[in-house]
Scaffold this motif. Structure first.
Motif, PDB file in Angstrom:
ATOM      1  N   LYS A  85       0.828  -1.198   0.000  1.00  0.00           N
ATOM      2  CA  LYS A  85       0.000   0.000   0.000  1.00  0.00           C
ATOM      3  C   LYS A  85       0.869   1.258   0.000  1.00  0.00           C
ATOM      4  O   LYS A  85       0.583   2.223  -0.705  1.00  0.00           O
ATOM      5  CB  LYS A  85      -0.937  -0.001   1.204  1.00  0.00           C
ATOM      6  N   GLN A  86       1.949   1.255   0.775  1.00  0.00           N
ATOM      7  CA  GLN A  86       2.819   2.426   0.828  1.00  0.00           C
ATOM      8  C   GLN A  86       3.506   2.676  -0.507  1.00  0.00           C
ATOM      9  O   GLN A  86       3.651   3.813  -0.942  1.00  0.00           O
ATOM     10  CB  GLN A  86       3.864   2.297   1.947  1.00  0.00           C
ATOM     11  N   LEU A  87       3.910   1.617  -1.203  1.00  0.00           N
ATOM     12  CA  LEU A  87       4.531   1.786  -2.522  1.00  0.00           C
ATOM     13  C   LEU A  87       3.537   2.392  -3.501  1.00  0.00           C
ATOM     14  O   LEU A  87       3.884   3.296  -4.268  1.00  0.00           O
ATOM     15  CB  LEU A  87       5.049   0.446  -3.049  1.00  0.00           C
ATOM     16  N   VAL A  88       2.294   1.929  -3.468  1.00  0.00           N
ATOM     17  CA  VAL A  88       1.253   2.483  -4.352  1.00  0.00           C
ATOM     18  C   VAL A  88       1.051   3.965  -4.056  1.00  0.00           C
ATOM     19  O   VAL A  88       0.993   4.795  -4.972  1.00  0.00           O
ATOM     20  CB  VAL A  88      -0.065   1.686  -4.214  1.00  0.00           C
ATOM     21  N   LYS A  89       0.971   4.314  -2.776  1.00  0.00           N
ATOM     22  CA  LYS A  89       0.808   5.729  -2.401  1.00  0.00           C
ATOM     23  C   LYS A  89       1.996   6.564  -2.868  1.00  0.00           C
ATOM     24  O   LYS A  89       1.823   7.681  -3.369  1.00  0.00           O
ATOM     25  CB  LYS A  89       0.650   5.862  -0.886  1.00  0.00           C
ATOM     26  N   ASP A  90       3.206   6.056  -2.689  1.00  0.00           N
ATOM     27  CA  ASP A  90       4.402   6.790  -3.113  1.00  0.00           C
ATOM     28  C   ASP A  90       4.432   6.984  -4.626  1.00  0.00           C
ATOM     29  O   ASP A  90       4.757   8.068  -5.120  1.00  0.00           O
ATOM     30  CB  ASP A  90       5.674   6.074  -2.652  1.00  0.00           C
ATOM     31  N   CYS A  91       4.078   5.937  -5.371  1.00  0.00           N
ATOM     32  CA  CYS A  91       4.046   6.043  -6.844  1.00  0.00           C
ATOM     33  C   CYS A  91       3.000   7.055  -7.293  1.00  0.00           C
ATOM     34  O   CYS A  91       3.258   7.875  -8.178  1.00  0.00           O
ATOM     35  CB  CYS A  91       3.765   4.684  -7.472  1.00  0.00           C
ATOM     36  N   GLU A  92       1.812   6.997  -6.680  1.00  0.00           N
ATOM     37  CA  GLU A  92       0.756   7.953  -7.023  1.00  0.00           C
ATOM     38  C   GLU A  92       1.240   9.379  -6.765  1.00  0.00           C
ATOM     39  O   GLU A  92       1.089  10.263  -7.620  1.00  0.00           O
ATOM     40  CB  GLU A  92      -0.495   7.678  -6.210  1.00  0.00           C
ATOM     41  N   CYS A  93       1.832   9.616  -5.614  1.00  0.00           N
ATOM     42  CA  CYS A  93       2.303  10.959  -5.257  1.00  0.00           C
ATOM     43  C   CYS A  93       3.366  11.441  -6.247  1.00  0.00           C
ATOM     44  O   CYS A  93       3.336  12.591  -6.695  1.00  0.00           O
ATOM     45  CB  CYS A  93       2.843  10.942  -3.826  1.00  0.00           C
ATOM     46  N   LEU A  94       4.294  10.562  -6.610  1.00  0.00           N
ATOM     47  CA  LEU A  94       5.341  10.953  -7.558  1.00  0.00           C
ATOM     48  C   LEU A  94       4.757  11.263  -8.934  1.00  0.00           C
ATOM     49  O   LEU A  94       5.151  12.247  -9.572  1.00  0.00           O
ATOM     50  CB  LEU A  94       6.397   9.855  -7.653  1.00  0.00           C
ATOM     51  N   MET A  95       3.798  10.464  -9.391  1.00  0.00           N
ATOM     52  CA  MET A  95       3.172  10.740 -10.684  1.00  0.00           C
ATOM     53  C   MET A  95       2.433  12.078 -10.659  1.00  0.00           C
ATOM     54  O   MET A  95       2.515  12.857 -11.610  1.00  0.00           O
ATOM     55  CB  MET A  95       2.233   9.598 -11.082  1.00  0.00           C
ATOM     56  N   ILE A  96       1.715  12.350  -9.577  1.00  0.00           N
ATOM     57  CA  ILE A  96       1.006  13.629  -9.457  1.00  0.00           C
ATOM     58  C   ILE A  96       2.002  14.784  -9.459  1.00  0.00           C
ATOM     59  O   ILE A  96       1.801  15.782 -10.148  1.00  0.00           O
ATOM     60  CB  ILE A  96       0.124  13.650  -8.179  1.00  0.00           C
ATOM     61  N   TYR A  97       3.059  14.663  -8.708  1.00  0.00           N
ATOM     62  CA  TYR A  97       4.073  15.717  -8.643  1.00  0.00           C
ATOM     63  C   TYR A  97       4.707  15.959 -10.023  1.00  0.00           C
ATOM     64  O   TYR A  97       4.858  17.103 -10.451  1.00  0.00           O
ATOM     65  CB  TYR A  97       5.156  15.346  -7.625  1.00  0.00           C
ATOM     66  N   ASN A  98       5.016  14.880 -10.732  1.00  0.00           N
ATOM     67  CA  ASN A  98       5.675  15.013 -12.036  1.00  0.00           C
ATOM     68  C   ASN A  98       4.747  15.536 -13.129  1.00  0.00           C
ATOM     69  O   ASN A  98       5.174  16.310 -13.986  1.00  0.00           O
ATOM     70  CB  ASN A  98       6.274  13.676 -12.481  1.00  0.00           C
ATOM     71  N   TYR A  99       3.485  15.117 -13.136  1.00  0.00           N
ATOM     72  CA  TYR A  99       2.584  15.426 -14.248  1.00  0.00           C
ATOM     73  C   TYR A  99       1.551  16.503 -13.942  1.00  0.00           C
ATOM     74  O   TYR A  99       0.881  16.981 -14.851  1.00  0.00           O
ATOM     75  CB  TYR A  99       1.913  14.146 -14.753  1.00  0.00           C
ATOM     76  N   GLN A 100       1.360  16.866 -12.685  1.00  0.00           N
ATOM     77  CA  GLN A 100       0.494  17.978 -12.276  1.00  0.00           C
ATOM     78  C   GLN A 100      -0.915  17.929 -12.874  1.00  0.00           C
ATOM     79  O   GLN A 100      -1.391  18.902 -13.475  1.00  0.00           O
ATOM     80  CB  GLN A 100       1.162  19.313 -12.629  1.00  0.00           C
ATOM     81  N   PRO A 101      -1.653  16.804 -12.714  1.00  0.00           N
ATOM     82  CA  PRO A 101      -3.028  16.766 -13.225  1.00  0.00           C
ATOM     83  C   PRO A 101      -3.890  17.823 -12.543  1.00  0.00           C
ATOM     84  O   PRO A 101      -3.761  18.041 -11.336  1.00  0.00           O
ATOM     85  CB  PRO A 101      -3.507  15.357 -12.891  1.00  0.00           C
ATOM     86  N   VAL A 102      -4.753  18.466 -13.316  1.00  0.00           N
ATOM     87  CA  VAL A 102      -5.466  19.639 -12.820  1.00  0.00           C
ATOM     88  C   VAL A 102      -6.416  19.347 -11.658  1.00  0.00           C
ATOM     89  O   VAL A 102      -6.633  20.218 -10.814  1.00  0.00           O
ATOM     90  CB  VAL A 102      -6.230  20.366 -13.961  1.00  0.00           C
ATOM     91  N   GLU A 103      -6.993  18.158 -11.574  1.00  0.00           N
ATOM     92  CA  GLU A 103      -7.969  17.852 -10.525  1.00  0.00           C
ATOM     93  C   GLU A 103      -7.339  17.325  -9.236  1.00  0.00           C
ATOM     94  O   GLU A 103      -8.017  17.267  -8.217  1.00  0.00           O
ATOM     95  CB  GLU A 103      -9.018  16.855 -11.035  1.00  0.00           C
ATOM     96  N   ASN A 104      -6.089  16.919  -9.269  1.00  0.00           N
ATOM     97  CA  ASN A 104      -5.433  16.463  -8.038  1.00  0.00           C
ATOM     98  C   ASN A 104      -5.054  17.672  -7.200  1.00  0.00           C
ATOM     99  O   ASN A 104      -4.723  18.735  -7.732  1.00  0.00           O
ATOM    100  CB  ASN A 104      -4.175  15.643  -8.342  1.00  0.00           C
ATOM    101  N   THR A 105      -5.097  17.511  -5.887  1.00  0.00           N
ATOM    102  CA  THR A 105      -4.719  18.607  -4.990  1.00  0.00           C
ATOM    103  C   THR A 105      -3.501  18.247  -4.145  1.00  0.00           C
ATOM    104  O   THR A 105      -2.693  19.112  -3.851  1.00  0.00           O
ATOM    105  CB  THR A 105      -5.888  18.997  -4.068  1.00  0.00           C
ATOM    106  N   GLN A 106      -3.373  16.989  -3.746  1.00  0.00           N
ATOM    107  CA  GLN A 106      -2.232  16.585  -2.936  1.00  0.00           C
ATOM    108  C   GLN A 106      -1.032  16.271  -3.821  1.00  0.00           C
ATOM    109  O   GLN A 106      -1.183  15.911  -4.984  1.00  0.00           O
ATOM    110  CB  GLN A 106      -2.578  15.367  -2.094  1.00  0.00           C
ATOM    111  N   CYS A 107       0.158  16.427  -3.260  1.00  0.00           N
ATOM    112  CA  CYS A 107       1.434  16.069  -3.891  1.00  0.00           C
ATOM    113  C   CYS A 107       1.829  16.972  -5.062  1.00  0.00           C
ATOM    114  O   CYS A 107       2.782  16.672  -5.763  1.00  0.00           O
ATOM    115  CB  CYS A 107       1.449  14.613  -4.354  1.00  0.00           C
ATOM    116  N   LYS A 108       1.115  18.056  -5.289  1.00  0.00           N
ATOM    117  CA  LYS A 108       1.466  18.936  -6.404  1.00  0.00           C
ATOM    118  C   LYS A 108       2.601  19.883  -6.058  1.00  0.00           C
ATOM    119  O   LYS A 108       3.373  20.275  -6.927  1.00  0.00           O
ATOM    120  CB  LYS A 108       0.239  19.706  -6.881  1.00  0.00           C
ATOM    121  N   GLN A 109       2.730  20.253  -4.787  1.00  0.00           N
ATOM    122  CA  GLN A 109       3.781  21.184  -4.374  1.00  0.00           C
ATOM    123  C   GLN A 109       5.094  20.477  -4.075  1.00  0.00           C
ATOM    124  O   GLN A 109       6.157  21.060  -4.248  1.00  0.00           O
ATOM    125  CB  GLN A 109       3.331  21.968  -3.135  1.00  0.00           C
TER     126      GLN A 109
END
Length: 126
Positions: A85-109
């Motif tokens: 579960k932690q690996l999935v969360k870390d991967c999701e956060c890294l993808m959000i940070y790298n790609y900056q999808p407009v509807e995501n709010t966490q992990c963008k900064q």
């Protein structure tokens, strides 16, 4: 957090609502429209179709023209033995940070997951 470099390769495909997906194998999903990435999400030990539907409702997205993709970990191209579960969360956060999808709010900064994690993609919708 581990200092070991870890590569996780995610293989993306279009989501088919009629197909059964195992969230331990396919923990990621993404929404896009017109080539614009809108949202990256994850699920772990939950039914991915229900999670996708809940996210669409929560975000107030119109399904017309909405491309939905699901992402599976490709173990042959990754440096991992199992998905946690932690690996999935870390991967999701890294993808959000790298790609900056407009509807995501966490992990963008900032990326707050494990050090040395890299996520590679096959057939990425973004």
């Amino acid at each position: 957090m581990s200092n070991r470099n870890t590569i996780v390769t995610v293989r993306w495909e279009y989501y088919a609502a009629s197909q059964h997906y195992n969230s331990r194998i396919i923990p990621f999903y993404a929404f896009s429209r017109g080539g614009n990435l809108l949202y990256i999400g994850m699920t772990y030990e939950q039914e991915i179709g229900a999670e996708i539907n809940a996210s669409i409702r929560r975000l107030g997205l119109n399904r017309i023209g909405l491309a939905i993709h699901v992402g599976a970990v490709n173990y042959e191209k990754s440096d991992i033995q199992r998905v946690t579960k932690q690996l999935v969360k870390d991967c999701e956060c890294l993808m959000i940070y790298n790609y900056q999808p407009v509807e995501n709010t966490q992990c963008k900064q900032a990326y707050t997951g494990r050090t040395g994690l890299r996520v590679k993609h096959q057939n990425a919708p973004f």
